[in-house]
Design an enzyme around this catalytic site. Structure first.
Site, PDB file in Angstrom:
ATOM      1  N   LYS A  13       0.844  -1.215   0.000  1.00 12.59           N
ATOM      2  CA  LYS A  13       0.000   0.000   0.000  1.00 12.59           C
ATOM      3  C   LYS A  13       0.874   1.259   0.000  1.00 12.59           C
ATOM      4  O   LYS A  13       0.664   2.180  -0.788  1.00 12.59           O
ATOM      5  CB  LYS A  13      -0.928   0.031   1.234  1.00 12.59           C
ATOM      6  CG  LYS A  13      -1.824  -1.184   1.374  1.00 12.59           C
ATOM      7  CD  LYS A  13      -2.729  -1.085   2.582  1.00 12.59           C
ATOM      8  CE  LYS A  13      -2.004  -1.099   3.916  1.00 12.59           C
ATOM      9  NZ  LYS A  13      -1.309  -2.379   4.230  1.00 12.59           N
ATOM     10  N   ARG A  88      -9.893   0.871   8.220  1.00 16.77           N
ATOM     11  CA  ARG A  88      -9.466  -0.470   8.597  1.00 16.77           C
ATOM     12  C   ARG A  88     -10.535  -1.214   9.383  1.00 16.77           C
ATOM     13  O   ARG A  88     -10.307  -2.363   9.768  1.00 16.77           O
ATOM     14  CB  ARG A  88      -8.231  -0.340   9.497  1.00 16.77           C
ATOM     15  CG  ARG A  88      -6.934  -0.711   8.845  1.00 16.77           C
ATOM     16  CD  ARG A  88      -5.866  -0.364   9.847  1.00 16.77           C
ATOM     17  NE  ARG A  88      -4.697  -1.157   9.697  1.00 16.77           N
ATOM     18  CZ  ARG A  88      -3.581  -0.720   9.115  1.00 16.77           C
ATOM     19  NH1 ARG A  88      -3.519   0.483   8.596  1.00 16.77           N
ATOM     20  NH2 ARG A  88      -2.528  -1.491   9.070  1.00 16.77           N
ATOM     21  N   ARG A 128      12.122  -6.052   5.578  1.00 17.51           N
ATOM     22  CA  ARG A 128      12.030  -4.600   5.338  1.00 17.51           C
ATOM     23  C   ARG A 128      12.894  -3.802   6.325  1.00 17.51           C
ATOM     24  O   ARG A 128      12.939  -4.087   7.502  1.00 17.51           O
ATOM     25  CB  ARG A 128      10.571  -4.196   5.502  1.00 17.51           C
ATOM     26  CG  ARG A 128      10.318  -2.726   5.415  1.00 17.51           C
ATOM     27  CD  ARG A 128       8.865  -2.437   5.301  1.00 17.51           C
ATOM     28  NE  ARG A 128       8.069  -2.946   6.398  1.00 17.51           N
ATOM     29  CZ  ARG A 128       6.749  -2.794   6.480  1.00 17.51           C
ATOM     30  NH1 ARG A 128       6.099  -2.193   5.516  1.00 17.51           N
ATOM     31  NH2 ARG A 128       6.104  -3.257   7.513  1.00 17.51           N
TER      32      ARG A 128
HETATM   33  P1  AP5 Z   1       0.649   0.662   8.802  1.00 20.70           P
HETATM   34  O1  AP5 Z   1       1.868   1.498   8.835  1.00 20.70           O
HETATM   35  O2  AP5 Z   1      -0.501   1.085   7.977  1.00 20.70           O
HETATM   36  O3  AP5 Z   1       1.111  -0.815   8.464  1.00 20.70           O
HETATM   37  P2  AP5 Z   1       0.444  -1.982   7.608  1.00 20.70           P
HETATM   38  O4  AP5 Z   1      -0.937  -1.831   7.130  1.00 20.70           O
HETATM   39  O5  AP5 Z   1       0.695  -3.181   8.460  1.00 20.70           O
HETATM   40  O6  AP5 Z   1       1.188  -1.914   6.294  1.00 20.70           O
HETATM   41  P3  AP5 Z   1       2.721  -1.869   6.053  1.00 20.70           P
HETATM   42  O7  AP5 Z   1       3.242  -0.488   6.172  1.00 20.70           O
HETATM   43  O8  AP5 Z   1       3.431  -2.939   6.850  1.00 20.70           O
HETATM   44  O9  AP5 Z   1       2.775  -2.411   4.553  1.00 20.70           O
HETATM   45  P4  AP5 Z   1       2.334  -1.779   3.175  1.00 20.70           P
HETATM   46  O10 AP5 Z   1       1.108  -2.472   2.672  1.00 20.70           O
HETATM   47  O11 AP5 Z   1       2.332  -0.288   3.211  1.00 20.70           O
HETATM   48  O12 AP5 Z   1       3.519  -2.332   2.296  1.00 20.70           O
HETATM   49  P5  AP5 Z   1       4.873  -1.602   1.819  1.00 20.70           P
HETATM   50  O13 AP5 Z   1       4.596  -0.766   0.631  1.00 20.70           O
HETATM   51  O14 AP5 Z   1       5.570  -1.000   2.981  1.00 20.70           O
HETATM   52  O15 AP5 Z   1       0.075   0.478  10.295  1.00 20.70           O
HETATM   53  C1  AP5 Z   1       0.925   0.173  11.376  1.00 20.70           C
HETATM   54  C2  AP5 Z   1       0.096   0.130  12.667  1.00 20.70           C
HETATM   55  O16 AP5 Z   1      -0.486   1.429  12.913  1.00 20.70           O
HETATM   56  C3  AP5 Z   1      -1.111  -0.830  12.659  1.00 20.70           C
HETATM   57  O17 AP5 Z   1      -0.747  -2.149  12.984  1.00 20.70           O
HETATM   58  C4  AP5 Z   1      -2.000  -0.176  13.730  1.00 20.70           C
HETATM   59  O18 AP5 Z   1      -1.538  -0.454  15.028  1.00 20.70           O
HETATM   60  C5  AP5 Z   1      -1.791   1.311  13.467  1.00 20.70           C
HETATM   61  N1  AP5 Z   1      -2.768   1.836  12.480  1.00 20.70           N
HETATM   62  C6  AP5 Z   1      -2.486   2.374  11.256  1.00 20.70           C
HETATM   63  N2  AP5 Z   1      -3.607   2.736  10.627  1.00 20.70           N
HETATM   64  C7  AP5 Z   1      -4.635   2.444  11.476  1.00 20.70           C
HETATM   65  C8  AP5 Z   1      -6.042   2.545  11.370  1.00 20.70           C
HETATM   66  N3  AP5 Z   1      -6.639   3.056  10.258  1.00 20.70           N
HETATM   67  N4  AP5 Z   1      -6.815   2.115  12.420  1.00 20.70           N
HETATM   68  C9  AP5 Z   1      -6.240   1.600  13.548  1.00 20.70           C
HETATM   69  N5  AP5 Z   1      -4.885   1.456  13.683  1.00 20.70           N
HETATM   70  C10 AP5 Z   1      -4.103   1.866  12.661  1.00 20.70           C
HETATM   71  O19 AP5 Z   1       5.665  -2.904   1.304  1.00 20.70           O
HETATM   72  C11 AP5 Z   1       6.179  -3.874   2.222  1.00 20.70           C
HETATM   73  C12 AP5 Z   1       7.554  -4.393   1.721  1.00 20.70           C
HETATM   74  O20 AP5 Z   1       7.352  -5.117   0.520  1.00 20.70           O
HETATM   75  C13 AP5 Z   1       8.544  -3.271   1.384  1.00 20.70           C
HETATM   76  O21 AP5 Z   1       9.839  -3.699   1.723  1.00 20.70           O
HETATM   77  C14 AP5 Z   1       8.402  -3.091  -0.140  1.00 20.70           C
HETATM   78  O22 AP5 Z   1       9.597  -2.630  -0.734  1.00 20.70           O
HETATM   79  C15 AP5 Z   1       8.069  -4.519  -0.572  1.00 20.70           C
HETATM   80  N6  AP5 Z   1       7.151  -4.545  -1.715  1.00 20.70           N
HETATM   81  C16 AP5 Z   1       6.108  -3.719  -2.005  1.00 20.70           C
HETATM   82  N7  AP5 Z   1       5.482  -4.095  -3.137  1.00 20.70           N
HETATM   83  C17 AP5 Z   1       6.144  -5.225  -3.568  1.00 20.70           C
HETATM   84  C18 AP5 Z   1       5.959  -6.094  -4.695  1.00 20.70           C
HETATM   85  N8  AP5 Z   1       4.975  -5.910  -5.592  1.00 20.70           N
HETATM   86  N9  AP5 Z   1       6.820  -7.132  -4.805  1.00 20.70           N
HETATM   87  C19 AP5 Z   1       7.815  -7.341  -3.888  1.00 20.70           C
HETATM   88  N10 AP5 Z   1       8.042  -6.539  -2.814  1.00 20.70           N
HETATM   89  C20 AP5 Z   1       7.210  -5.498  -2.660  1.00 20.70           C
END
Ligand code: AP5
Length: 217
Positions: A13, A88, A128
């Site tokens: 995302k 969420r 990551r």
């Molecule tokens: P948040 O920061 O939103 O974390 P998340 O949803 O768990 O998502 P991530 O940031 O881990 O992953 P992403 O989908 O953004 O992937 P990314 O692009 O980084 O939330 C963290 C915490 O905050 C929650 O647990 C909660 O406690 C709180 N929170 C936040 N919002 C909230 C809400 N609305 N309500 C309540 N609580 C909330 O990619 C991941 C990795 O994969 C990177 O290394 C990237 O380089 C790699 N990658 C990306 N795309 C690909 C691909 N196509 N192929 C291979 N690798 C890839």
């Protein structure tokens, strides 16, 4: 345009929201990034959110909704925005509709789901890391800095990993997605807003699929 990116932790995302901001000028609104900034600054919100985030659970709906409602009124959201990590829960999805109605900004235009298998999510999250100085994101397997140990963007040599990227917290985050977030997909499906893309594809291919989904009527 007002876009929601939905998907489990590590689905990509943040990667795709940043790209859309760069290419289309729609502001990336990441609730995770906002909360991490509040934790780092030691604000009252940050103090309430810190332990909840580190455990992998969701932060309370009322705190999140208030944070986003204030943010979307800022002038830099006027051209459009990409919601990354919000809504969420069903409560957040309904609160989003209400706040857009009240602000006269019009409804959400498109909801994009990034579908990724759990083993791939775990691999992405476990590998990551980010530059401690400028925040540029890297991955042990998929995106190493060009020169090992040196940030491509700022030359920094210190790197950090997120506390909630530990295996125990990742299991809780995946469970929270299955139980609290995935159930809102039918809400958007019923409104004809939902498009699902193959988040298992390469970053570039995912970007192409998202662009196609955004260009469709
Ligand atoms: P948040 O920061 O939103 O974390 P998340 O949803 O768990 O998502 P991530 O940031 O881990 O992953 P992403 O989908 O953004 O992937 P990314 O692009 O980084 O939330 C963290 C915490 O905050 C929650 O647990 C909660 O406690 C709180 N929170 C936040 N919002 C909230 C809400 N609305 N309500 C309540 N609580 C909330 O990619 C991941 C990795 O994969 C990177 O290394 C990237 O380089 C790699 N990658 C990306 N795309 C690909 C691909 N196509 N192929 C291979 N690798 C890839």
């Amino acid at each position: 345009m007002k876009v929601v990116l939905l998907g489990p932790p590590g689905a990509g995302k943040g990667t795709q929201a940043k790209r859309l901001e760069e290419q289309r000028g729609w502001k990336q609104l990441s609730t995770g990034d906002m909360l991490r900034a509040a934790v780092a600054a030691g604000t009252p919100l940050g103090r309430q959110a810190k332990q909840v985030m580190e455990s992998g659970q969701l932060v309370r709906d009322d705190l999140i909704v208030a944070m986003i409602a204030e943010r979307i009124r800022e002038p830099d959201c006027a051209k459009g925005f990409v919601l990354d990590g919000f809504p969420r829960t069903a409560e957040q999805a309904m609160a989003l509709d209400d706040m857009l109605n009240e602000s006269g900004r019009g409804a959400i235009d498109r909801v994009i789901e990034l579908a990724v298998d759990e083993p791939a999510l775990i691999e992405r999250i476990a590998g990551r890391f980010a530059c401690a100085k400028c925040g540029a994101g890297y991955h042990d397997k998929f995106k190493q800095p060009k020169k090992v140990g040196v940030c491509d963007r700022c030359g920094g040599t210190q790197f950090v990993r997120r506390p909630d990227d530990r295996a125990e917290a990742v299991a809780v985050r995946l469970e929270a997605y299955r139980k609290q977030t995935a159930p809102i997909l039918p809400y958007y499906q019923a409104q004809g807003l939902l498009k699902t893309v193959d988040g298992m594809a390469s970053t570039e291919e995912v970007a192409r699929q998202i662009d196609r989904a955004l260009n469709e009527d």
